[in-house]
Write an enzyme that holds these catalytic residues in place. Sequence first.
Site, PDB file in Angstrom:
ATOM      1  N   TYR A 183      -9.750 -10.067  38.020  1.00 15.69           N
ATOM      2  CA  TYR A 183      -9.292 -10.840  39.245  1.00 15.69           C
ATOM      3  C   TYR A 183      -8.216 -11.600  38.876  1.00 15.69           C
ATOM      4  O   TYR A 183      -7.091 -11.842  39.531  1.00 15.69           O
ATOM      5  CB  TYR A 183     -10.706 -11.436  39.891  1.00 15.69           C
ATOM      6  CG  TYR A 183     -11.728 -10.554  39.924  1.00 15.69           C
ATOM      7  CD1 TYR A 183     -11.667  -9.021  39.939  1.00 15.69           C
ATOM      8  CD2 TYR A 183     -12.994 -11.320  40.090  1.00 15.69           C
ATOM      9  CE1 TYR A 183     -12.978  -8.431  40.090  1.00 15.69           C
ATOM     10  CE2 TYR A 183     -14.239 -10.101  40.054  1.00 15.69           C
ATOM     11  CZ  TYR A 183     -13.881  -8.835  40.184  1.00 15.69           C
ATOM     12  OH  TYR A 183     -15.144  -8.247  40.295  1.00 15.69           O
ATOM     13  N   ILE A 221     -21.903   0.252  38.157  1.00 17.72           N
ATOM     14  CA  ILE A 221     -21.576  -1.215  38.059  1.00 17.72           C
ATOM     15  C   ILE A 221     -23.142  -2.012  37.406  1.00 17.72           C
ATOM     16  O   ILE A 221     -22.545  -3.189  36.887  1.00 17.72           O
ATOM     17  CB  ILE A 221     -21.741  -1.765  39.697  1.00 17.72           C
ATOM     18  CG1 ILE A 221     -20.529  -0.845  40.474  1.00 17.72           C
ATOM     19  CG2 ILE A 221     -21.291  -3.436  39.840  1.00 17.72           C
ATOM     20  CD1 ILE A 221     -19.152  -0.930  40.158  1.00 17.72           C
ATOM     21  N   THR A 222     -23.882  -1.466  37.397  1.00 18.37           N
ATOM     22  CA  THR A 222     -25.484  -2.108  36.776  1.00 18.37           C
ATOM     23  C   THR A 222     -25.025  -2.659  35.720  1.00 18.37           C
ATOM     24  O   THR A 222     -24.563  -2.220  34.655  1.00 18.37           O
ATOM     25  CB  THR A 222     -26.343  -1.185  36.686  1.00 18.37           C
ATOM     26  OG1 THR A 222     -26.530  -0.578  38.030  1.00 18.37           O
ATOM     27  CG2 THR A 222     -27.676  -1.699  36.424  1.00 18.37           C
ATOM     28  N   GLU A 223     -25.408  -4.237  35.446  1.00 15.45           N
ATOM     29  CA  GLU A 223     -25.503  -4.743  34.119  1.00 15.45           C
ATOM     30  C   GLU A 223     -26.922  -4.643  33.854  1.00 15.45           C
ATOM     31  O   GLU A 223     -28.002  -4.894  34.178  1.00 15.45           O
ATOM     32  CB  GLU A 223     -25.305  -6.087  34.364  1.00 15.45           C
ATOM     33  CG  GLU A 223     -24.967  -7.013  33.170  1.00 15.45           C
ATOM     34  CD  GLU A 223     -24.534  -8.361  33.412  1.00 15.45           C
ATOM     35  OE1 GLU A 223     -24.083  -9.169  32.201  1.00 15.45           O
ATOM     36  OE2 GLU A 223     -24.362  -8.878  34.358  1.00 15.45           O
ATOM     37  N   HIS A 250     -21.318 -10.910  27.448  1.00 18.34           N
ATOM     38  CA  HIS A 250     -21.417  -9.409  27.447  1.00 18.34           C
ATOM     39  C   HIS A 250     -22.193  -8.797  26.365  1.00 18.34           C
ATOM     40  O   HIS A 250     -21.920  -9.655  25.106  1.00 18.34           O
ATOM     41  CB  HIS A 250     -20.082  -8.960  27.303  1.00 18.34           C
ATOM     42  CG  HIS A 250     -19.312  -8.749  28.684  1.00 18.34           C
ATOM     43  ND1 HIS A 250     -18.075  -8.702  28.941  1.00 18.34           N
ATOM     44  CD2 HIS A 250     -19.834  -9.192  30.168  1.00 18.34           C
ATOM     45  CE1 HIS A 250     -17.834  -8.895  30.306  1.00 18.34           C
ATOM     46  NE2 HIS A 250     -18.682  -9.004  30.728  1.00 18.34           N
TER      47      HIS A 250
END
EC number: 6.2.1.4
Length: 346
Positions: A207, A143-145, A299
Amino acid sequence: MTAAVVAAAATATMVSGSSGLAAARLLSRTFLLQQNGIRHGSYTASRKNIYIDKNTKVICQGFTGKQGTFHSQQALEYGTKLVGGTTPGKGGKKHLGLPVFNTVKEAKEKTGATASVIYVPPPFAAAAINEAIDAEIPLVVCITEGIPQQDMVRVKHKLTRQGKTRLIGPNCPGIINPGECKIGIMPGHIHKKGRIGIVSRSGTLTYEAVHQTTQVGLGQSLCIGIGGDPFNGTNFIDCLDVFLKDPATEGIVLIGEIGGHAEENAAEFLKEHNSGPKAKPVVSFIAGITAPPGRRMGHAGAIIAGGKGGAKEKISALQSAGVIVSMSPAQLGTCMYKEFEKRKML
């Protein structure tokens, strides 16, 4: 050296600075190995590990930290079979009623874990991924950004030279089989078991697609957030291959964004593997149509560089492969519903 290799090397250098040249060369060698068929086939075989269900046994790396604790609690409440976690130096203790281990290898041996989710700070996340690879955990979700791109180049080099572990992420929301298993940070309540496979580079747009396919009554078979970084463990083609082979997945939503060539490569894959009367409907949205060249948009991988990676080129490529491209993320659900209606699939 092919255009894809040149582009990847340029991205590594651009993201990491001049010190990224060594990492760029390493990535170039990795791509060349893949193109020559050396070891690449073994990592491709790990696509099967993307399938998760109610029997998937999950451990959490970074288990006792703030993020690990919160999202592990959410996973347990959803019904995910979380069997423990790791935090170096805290082995032998209990957390959330589950055992804590010092190493991933020990956790796997004691729990029979088949998946791991990583909530580890960026400077240490690559080492956490490598530890999971060494322990041969079948599915690793990071999950880490904000992981340094040079670190991820080295991780990718290691990944493509083995076939036991499949990585999803980093910088992603995770993966969910609605009603069965949730590995990641996505809100479980918006998902509904159903017929649509969703793959996305964007977490929040995932989502949105989930909510819409739920609202029109189609639901989801499997949702995968592949992450927005340039060097990730799973791409669109990996997920499309899973969806096309999955009888429970009757339609596909693909959400892309500017930067790189992932969407164009996905279009070529769909042309070859999803054509004819039995082709599954694919609906897509590409974020960043108005993005200016040379500016990173959220991103690390969302940047138009050297005139490449623009939204218009991606949209054109997908449309040429028979994909229905929505110009608004608000229309993804209705676009898919209309296509199901048109094909008499409702």
